[in-house]
Write a protein that holds these residues in place. Structure first.
Motif, mmCIF file in Angstrom:
data_model
loop_
_atom_site.group_PDB
_atom_site.id
_atom_site.type_symbol
_atom_site.label_atom_id
_atom_site.label_comp_id
_atom_site.label_asym_id
_atom_site.label_seq_id
_atom_site.Cartn_x
_atom_site.Cartn_y
_atom_site.Cartn_z
ATOM 1 N N SER A 193 -3.463 -1.559 0.926
ATOM 2 C CA SER A 193 -4.538 -0.579 1.120
ATOM 3 C C SER A 193 -4.262 0.578 0.172
ATOM 4 C CB SER A 193 -4.574 -0.104 2.580
ATOM 5 O OG SER A 193 -3.433 0.686 2.857
ATOM 6 N N THR A 194 -5.077 1.604 0.228
ATOM 7 C CA THR A 194 -4.823 2.760 -0.636
ATOM 8 C C THR A 194 -3.554 3.493 -0.222
ATOM 9 O OG1 THR A 194 -6.273 4.088 0.768
ATOM 10 C CG2 THR A 194 -7.243 3.109 -1.219
ATOM 11 N N ALA A 195 -3.148 3.365 1.052
ATOM 12 C CA ALA A 195 -1.975 4.087 1.544
ATOM 13 C C ALA A 195 -0.713 3.220 1.611
ATOM 14 C CB ALA A 195 -2.263 4.650 2.934
ATOM 15 N N VAL A 196 -0.876 1.910 1.767
ATOM 16 C CA VAL A 196 0.272 1.034 1.999
ATOM 17 C C VAL A 196 0.186 -0.195 1.103
ATOM 18 C CG1 VAL A 196 1.467 -0.392 3.715
ATOM 19 C CG2 VAL A 196 0.417 1.754 4.415
ATOM 20 N N GLN A 197 1.316 -0.537 0.495
ATOM 21 C CA GLN A 197 1.425 -1.767 -0.290
ATOM 22 C C GLN A 197 2.730 -2.439 0.114
ATOM 23 O OE1 GLN A 197 1.352 0.042 -4.156
ATOM 24 N NE2 GLN A 197 -0.854 -0.154 -4.338
ATOM 25 N N LYS A 198 2.629 -3.515 0.904
ATOM 26 C CA LYS A 198 3.824 -4.199 1.386
ATOM 27 C C LYS A 198 3.634 -5.705 1.293
ATOM 28 C CE LYS A 198 5.436 -0.677 4.602
ATOM 29 N NZ LYS A 198 5.959 -0.409 5.933
ATOM 30 N N ALA A 199 4.720 -6.402 0.957
ATOM 31 C CA ALA A 199 4.740 -7.861 0.931
ATOM 32 C C ALA A 199 5.948 -8.306 1.749
ATOM 33 C CB ALA A 199 4.841 -8.378 -0.495
ATOM 34 N N TYR A 200 5.731 -9.228 2.688
ATOM 35 C CA TYR A 200 6.769 -9.664 3.621
ATOM 36 C C TYR A 200 7.227 -11.085 3.270
ATOM 37 C CZ TYR A 200 4.687 -5.767 6.130
ATOM 38 O OH TYR A 200 4.192 -4.532 6.467
#
Length: 151
Positions: free
Chosen positions: A87-94
């Motif tokens: 998103s504009t606030a969060v960038q995560k890959a698990y």
């Protein structure tokens, strides 16, 4: 000028400094060391720009630090992308590896396979395609196969 404290008033993030295990050449790693418990499924999260650019076909592979990325260690498990939050606030890959191949106590080197750089028909399922050193994996716990001789 950059010689006054007021110039450094904005946070630029955190710096993690760690020493590579003995026998590992000092290299630039893309991520801080990952710490997992022995005998448990290991997961980790990538954050930031790299997380947004990684694809479901990319993967990581942990090998003993005495080996080099690109060498094949059959008993080592591949870490696959399980989900992404972008998103504009969060960038995560698990990422996580399968339950059928748990890592023993020790230090491992994380190797990365970028599917976009592979020749047609090749995939990150082939362990020889993990050519880029990406960080360290430290598996902590008690070594199960320890023996002592009492006299």
């Amino acid at each position: 000028e950059c010689d006054e404290a007021v110039v450094f008033g904005q946070s630029a993030g955190a710096l993690q400094v760690s020493v590579a295990p003995e026998g590992v050449e000092t290299e630039y790693y893309w991520s801080p060391a990952i710490v997992c418990d022995a005998g448990q499924q290991c997961t980790f999260t990538l954050e930031g720009l790299w997380a947004s650019q990684i694809t479901a076909s990319d993967a990581f592979y942990a090998i003993p630090t005495s080996w080099s990325c690109g060498e094949v260690v059959e008993e080592s498990s591949i870490f696959w992308l399980t989900s992404k939050t972008i998103s504009t606030a969060v960038q995560k890959a698990y990422f996580q590896h399968s339950d059928d191949s748990l890592y023993e106590v020790g230090d491992y080197q994380m190797c990365y396979c970028a599917s976009s750089t592979l020749a047609s028909g090749e995939t990150c399922s082939d362990r020889s395609n993990f050519l880029q050193a990406a960080g360290l994996l430290w598996v902590v716990g008690v070594k199960i196969q320890q023996t002592w001789e009492c006299t």
